[in-house]
Scaffold this active site. Structure first.
Site, short mmCIF file in Angstrom:
data_model
loop_
_atom_site.label_atom_id
_atom_site.label_comp_id
_atom_site.label_asym_id
_atom_site.label_seq_id
_atom_site.Cartn_x
_atom_site.Cartn_y
_atom_site.Cartn_z
N ASN A 1 0.87 -1.19 0.00
CA ASN A 1 0.00 0.00 0.00
C ASN A 1 0.90 1.23 0.00
O ASN A 1 1.47 1.58 1.03
CB ASN A 1 -0.89 -0.03 1.25
CG ASN A 1 -1.72 1.24 1.40
OD1 ASN A 1 -1.83 2.04 0.47
ND2 ASN A 1 -2.30 1.43 2.58
N TRP A 2 1.05 1.85 -1.17
CA TRP A 2 1.97 2.99 -1.28
C TRP A 2 1.39 4.26 -0.66
O TRP A 2 2.09 5.26 -0.53
CB TRP A 2 2.30 3.26 -2.76
CG TRP A 2 3.08 2.16 -3.43
CD1 TRP A 2 3.50 0.98 -2.87
CD2 TRP A 2 3.53 2.14 -4.79
NE1 TRP A 2 4.17 0.23 -3.80
CE2 TRP A 2 4.21 0.91 -4.99
CE3 TRP A 2 3.42 3.04 -5.87
CZ2 TRP A 2 4.78 0.57 -6.22
CZ3 TRP A 2 3.98 2.68 -7.08
CH2 TRP A 2 4.66 1.46 -7.26
N LYS A 3 0.11 4.22 -0.32
CA LYS A 3 -0.57 5.42 0.22
C LYS A 3 -0.34 6.61 -0.71
O LYS A 3 -0.18 6.43 -1.92
CB LYS A 3 -0.13 5.72 1.65
CG LYS A 3 -0.18 4.49 2.55
CD LYS A 3 -0.10 4.84 4.01
CE LYS A 3 0.03 3.57 4.82
NZ LYS A 3 -0.17 3.75 6.23
N HIS B 1 -9.49 0.79 4.78
CA HIS B 1 -8.22 1.05 5.49
C HIS B 1 -8.51 2.00 6.66
O HIS B 1 -9.37 2.88 6.56
CB HIS B 1 -7.20 1.68 4.53
CG HIS B 1 -5.82 1.74 5.11
ND1 HIS B 1 -5.44 2.74 5.98
CD2 HIS B 1 -4.76 0.92 4.97
CE1 HIS B 1 -4.19 2.51 6.35
NE2 HIS B 1 -3.75 1.43 5.75
N GLU C 1 -7.10 4.50 7.70
CA GLU C 1 -6.99 5.94 7.36
C GLU C 1 -8.27 6.42 6.68
O GLU C 1 -8.70 7.55 6.87
CB GLU C 1 -5.75 6.18 6.50
CG GLU C 1 -4.48 6.07 7.35
CD GLU C 1 -3.24 5.63 6.58
OE1 GLU C 1 -3.22 5.71 5.34
OE2 GLU C 1 -2.29 5.17 7.24
N GLU D 1 -5.36 -5.21 10.55
CA GLU D 1 -4.38 -4.14 10.76
C GLU D 1 -4.71 -3.40 12.06
O GLU D 1 -5.57 -2.51 12.07
CB GLU D 1 -4.43 -3.14 9.59
CG GLU D 1 -4.10 -3.74 8.26
CD GLU D 1 -3.49 -2.70 7.32
OE1 GLU D 1 -2.37 -2.93 6.86
OE2 GLU D 1 -4.13 -1.66 7.07
N GLY E 1 2.18 2.32 10.64
CA GLY E 1 3.08 3.46 10.46
C GLY E 1 3.72 3.95 11.74
O GLY E 1 4.30 5.03 11.79
N SER F 1 3.39 -2.10 10.37
CA SER F 1 4.84 -2.05 10.59
C SER F 1 5.54 -3.38 10.31
O SER F 1 6.48 -3.76 11.02
CB SER F 1 5.16 -1.53 11.99
OG SER F 1 4.64 -0.22 12.17
N GLY G 1 2.77 -1.16 4.30
CA GLY G 1 2.78 0.27 3.98
C GLY G 1 4.20 0.74 3.71
O GLY G 1 4.75 0.56 2.62
N GLY G 2 4.82 1.35 4.72
CA GLY G 2 6.13 1.98 4.55
C GLY G 2 7.16 1.13 3.83
O GLY G 2 7.86 1.60 2.92
C1 PEP Z 1 -0.81 0.13 6.00
O1 PEP Z 1 -0.91 1.31 5.76
O2 PEP Z 1 -1.68 -0.64 5.56
C2 PEP Z 1 0.34 -0.34 6.77
C3 PEP Z 1 0.32 -1.55 7.24
O3 PEP Z 1 1.35 0.57 6.96
P1 PEP Z 1 2.80 0.27 7.65
O4 PEP Z 1 3.31 -1.02 7.07
O5 PEP Z 1 3.64 1.45 7.26
O6 PEP Z 1 2.54 0.18 9.11
#
Ligand code: PEP
Length: 252
Positions: A9-11, A96, A98, A168, A174, A213, A234-235
């Site tokens: 997920n590049w956001k 998600h 967010e 999640e 994040g 994470s 994500g990251g």
């Molecule tokens: C996400 O945004 O779905 C996610 C899991 O982010 P991160 O891996 O950065 O915690």
């Protein structure tokens, strides 16, 4: 036997230049992917750019969100499932945290989007998870059950063979704080058991990703858990080497 699935997920990250570099890295390592499904979910505006740069059938395309309206209409700023299909998109992340927290998406709206995605032949990646406050007040299972029940009420449980669930924990997204493998496994088992009460064979098939994470150094231990079938990343999905190392950990 469930095939693990890892999605990036590049956001709202990236530029033409950075995506070119990222795709070069992913393309270079994609042929080594075995026994794992992989997708990248770029910002919608870069979907076609990524599709043009992608030169491996082992990496699919996903979107980060979509409109509740299936095809087209007067919905300024929205992208429909039909449009995502038009660009070869296979997956769509829905619900998600967010989207829930920052854009006020409710369980019912998310369920409606899941239903539209299915009707339009997209595979929804349905995100569920609790906040830190909810975890600390002992309502994790109640929150996740409600998030799932809204979808089950609309689609029925059998549809979950076509739905990917991403657990999640909001407090792990994040933040650098990962759920311990045991914490994550407990919630994954709860989700699978909840579905099994309605249809055991569906529950055995459903892919449940962990997200929050995930990094190359913690992925293997998380993915070794019985009910964790890969990850939503994500990251770490913004770095080709890290993302591919996580995909390799899922396939091991
Ligand atoms: C996400 O945004 O779905 C996610 C899991 O982010 P991160 O891996 O950065 O915690």
């Amino acid at each position: 036997m469930r095939k693990p699935f890892v999605a990036g997920n590049w956001k709202m990250h990236g530029s033409k230049a950075s995506i070119e570099g990222l795709m070069a890295g992913l393309n270079a390592q994609a042929s080594a992917l075995k026994n794992v499904d992989v997708a990248v979910c770029p910002p919608a505006i870069y979907m076609d750019y990524v599709k043009t740069l992608l030169n491996s059938p082992k990496i699919a395309l996903g979107a980060q969100n979509m409109a509740q309206e299936a095809t087209q209409g007067a919905f300024t700023g929205e992208t429909s499932a039909a449009m995502l299909q038009d660009f070869g998109c296979r997956y769509v992340i829905l619900g998600h945290s967010e989207r829930r927290a920052l854009f006020g998406e409710t369980d019912e709206e998310i369920a409606a989007k899941v239903s539209v995605a299915l009707q339009m032949g997209l595979t929804p990646i349905l995100c569920v998870g609790e906040t830190l406050e909810q975890r600390e007040s002992g309502v994790t299972e109640k929150v996740i059950a409600a998030q799932l029940d809204a979808v089950i009420a609309l689609t029925g449980v059998d549809a979950f063979t076509q739905i990917v669930i991403a657990y999640e924990p909001v407090w792990a997204i994040g933040t650098g704080k990962t759920a311990s493998p045991a914490q994550a496994q407990a919630v994954h088992a709860f989700i699978r058991d909840k579905l099994a009460r309605l249809n055991r064979s569906v529950a055995e098939k459903v892919i449940i990703q962990y997200g929050g994470s995930v990094k190359p150094d913690n992925a293997a231990e998380l993915f070794a858990q019985a009910d964790i079938d890969g990850g939503l990343i994500g990251g770490a999905s913004l770095n080709a080497d890290d993302f591919m190392a996580i995909c390799q950990a899922a396939s091991a």
